[in-house]
Design an enzyme around this catalytic site. Structure first.
Site, short mmCIF file in Angstrom:
data_model
loop_
_atom_site.label_atom_id
_atom_site.label_comp_id
_atom_site.label_asym_id
_atom_site.label_seq_id
_atom_site.Cartn_x
_atom_site.Cartn_y
_atom_site.Cartn_z
N CYS A 1 -0.80 -4.79 -1.61
CA CYS A 1 -0.50 -6.24 -2.04
C CYS A 1 -1.25 -7.06 -1.17
O CYS A 1 -2.03 -8.28 -1.59
CB CYS A 1 0.89 -6.46 -1.64
SG CYS A 1 2.12 -5.42 -2.35
N CYS B 1 3.58 -4.66 2.39
CA CYS B 1 2.77 -3.64 1.38
C CYS B 1 1.30 -3.71 1.45
O CYS B 1 0.78 -4.75 1.51
CB CYS B 1 3.03 -4.06 0.11
SG CYS B 1 2.25 -3.43 -1.37
#
Length: 105
Positions: free
Chosen positions: A35, A32
């Site tokens: 993230c 991600c």
């Protein structure tokens, strides 16, 4: 310091051990992009707020925890006090993350 959560039991134990402290949980994944962008900031907050417990849950490694916490997208930040969820939001929003910590601490 940010504690990596490896299992459902470890997650529950971390919530129990926190007592009255605010617990901030970062649900993320290695693949991600957002993230990865917010991770260093999350770690810096753990240094700044020593009276708050910071946990990281990789949703691929701990699918049972992510499922139980009803995480739908990454990153999702959840906030707990005395084992109860008191807040949540999704997205790599640094300002909102720190503001929510200040509001709940």
């Amino acid at each position: 310091m940010v504690k990596q959560i490896e299992s459902k039991a470890a997650f529950q134990e971390a919530l129990d051990d926190a007592g009255d402290k605010l617990v901030v949980v970062d649900f993320s994944a290695t693949w991600c992009g957002p993230c990865k962008m917010i991770k260093p900031f999350f770690h810096s907050l753990s240094e700044k707020y020593s009276n708050v417990v910071f946990l990281e849950v990789d949703v691929d490694d701990c699918q049972d925890v992510a499922s139980e916490c009803e995480v739908k997208c990454m990153p999702t930040f959840q906030f707990f006090k005395k084992g109860q969820k008191v807040g949540e939001f999704s997205g790599a929003n640094k300002e909102k993350l720190e503001a929510t910590i200040n509001e709940l601490v």
